[in-house]
Scaffold this active site. Sequence first.
Site, PDB file in Angstrom:
ATOM      1  N   GLY A 165       0.769  -1.248   0.000  1.00  0.00           N
ATOM      2  CA  GLY A 165       0.000   0.000   0.000  1.00  0.00           C
ATOM      3  C   GLY A 165       0.794   1.288   0.000  1.00  0.00           C
ATOM      4  N   SER A 212       1.988  -8.241  -0.131  1.00  0.00           N
ATOM      5  CA  SER A 212       1.366  -9.564  -0.288  1.00  0.00           C
ATOM      6  C   SER A 212       2.093 -10.378  -1.351  1.00  0.00           C
ATOM      7  CB  SER A 212      -0.106  -9.405  -0.668  1.00  0.00           C
ATOM      8  OG  SER A 212      -0.193  -8.700  -1.899  1.00  0.00           O
ATOM      9  N   GLU A 213       2.828  -9.695  -2.241  1.00  0.00           N
ATOM     10  CA  GLU A 213       3.495 -10.407  -3.335  1.00  0.00           C
ATOM     11  C   GLU A 213       4.862 -10.958  -2.923  1.00  0.00           C
ATOM     12  OE1 GLU A 213       2.313  -9.183  -7.578  1.00  0.00           O
ATOM     13  OE2 GLU A 213       2.434  -7.288  -6.527  1.00  0.00           O
TER      14      GLU A 213
HETATM   15 ZN   LIG Z   1       2.183  -6.536  -9.535  1.00  0.00          ZN
END
Ligand SMILES: [Zn+2]
Length: 375
Positions: free
Chosen positions: A139, A168-169
């Site tokens: 974010g 999250s990745e």
């Molecule tokens: Zn991406």
Amino acid sequence: MSVFSAKDAEEFLKSGAKELRYNRNLQITPGARDLLSEAGIRLIFESDSPTPANSPIPLSHASNTPRPMNTKPVATHSPDGKPYKPEHLALFTSPEAEKLKLEICDIGRRMWMREYTDGNGGNISARIGPNEFLCTPTGVSKGFLTPDMICMVDSNANQLAGSLPRTSEITTHLAIYKTTPEAKAVCHAHPVHATAFAVAGFEPPPRLIPEWEVFVGKAALAPYRTPGSPEMAEVIGPLAPKHQSILMGNHGVICWGTSVEDAYFKMEITDAYCRTIFIAMQLPSGQHPTIPCDKMSELLELKKKMGLPDPRYDLKPAELCEVDPWALMQDRPRTCSSPAQPCHPSPNFTQATNAELEALVQSLTDEIMAKLTPK
Ligand SMILES: [Zn+2]
């Protein structure tokens, strides 16, 4: 650490100096960077020297003013309230980690400046221990990262340190670290030209630019999976040992390197190559030149000596030339994720166009000849 603000930049510009040397003890704010960059000032990061003697300004200049960022304590609990372990916090605040955090912020800024990231898109990570990795938070724009935003995770993506929740990745990055021990850093972003290839399902064709062949080619093209999902990690991890640059179908690009800057370089080269191909495809070219087969072998030999991975090392020179990049670009074949999905455009597309052109030229010639012929 001291902060060099826009106000400091204004003062600095009055000195007439052309470059600013800084180190890990000085954090330059985005506003200050903009002012310096507009004035054409070169920023030189000196990683190991704490107080360079040839600095155009004393670095202590900025440290005279107390700044809130300096006093921000390191978070002792995760964003969801779990206590961090002292040994993890010790690693997270070590000089090596602080240096890596600055490198991640610097590369984030460079990705954003080149428009590789949009909104909160993109993420960066780096190995800091055998089972520990620094990474960007979720974010946050990658153009405005500060070292206190960086997180630390283990190889299962559990957060070990940091005040913000990790990206999250990170699970996709961790899949690369798992299959590829040489990977020391990973960059993911959505650079427009390379992402366009990923969206079109079109692998960048080979044999057009040596820089690409040696430092990146060939890029892998991974099928679409939900960002940050275990399925995404499953498709990316196995591709990494032989590909430093991977186009993620309908998503973006992920690159690994031996340092944060090296991973970023792979992304720069990938996007520049895709961009050049886009332009080349628009130009009339009667010759369709390519790098000859034997020269391709030379390039791959050079690449092997540099210790860079490539899936084509076992191919013979003739096999390296089997792909005609210009034919690929004209037909624009697409990679199908399933045989049930026909995704090749008409194979006769080029011939049909040529035939139409020939008919048009013939009719124009006939018309002109008819007018020139005396009646
Ligand atoms: Zn991406």
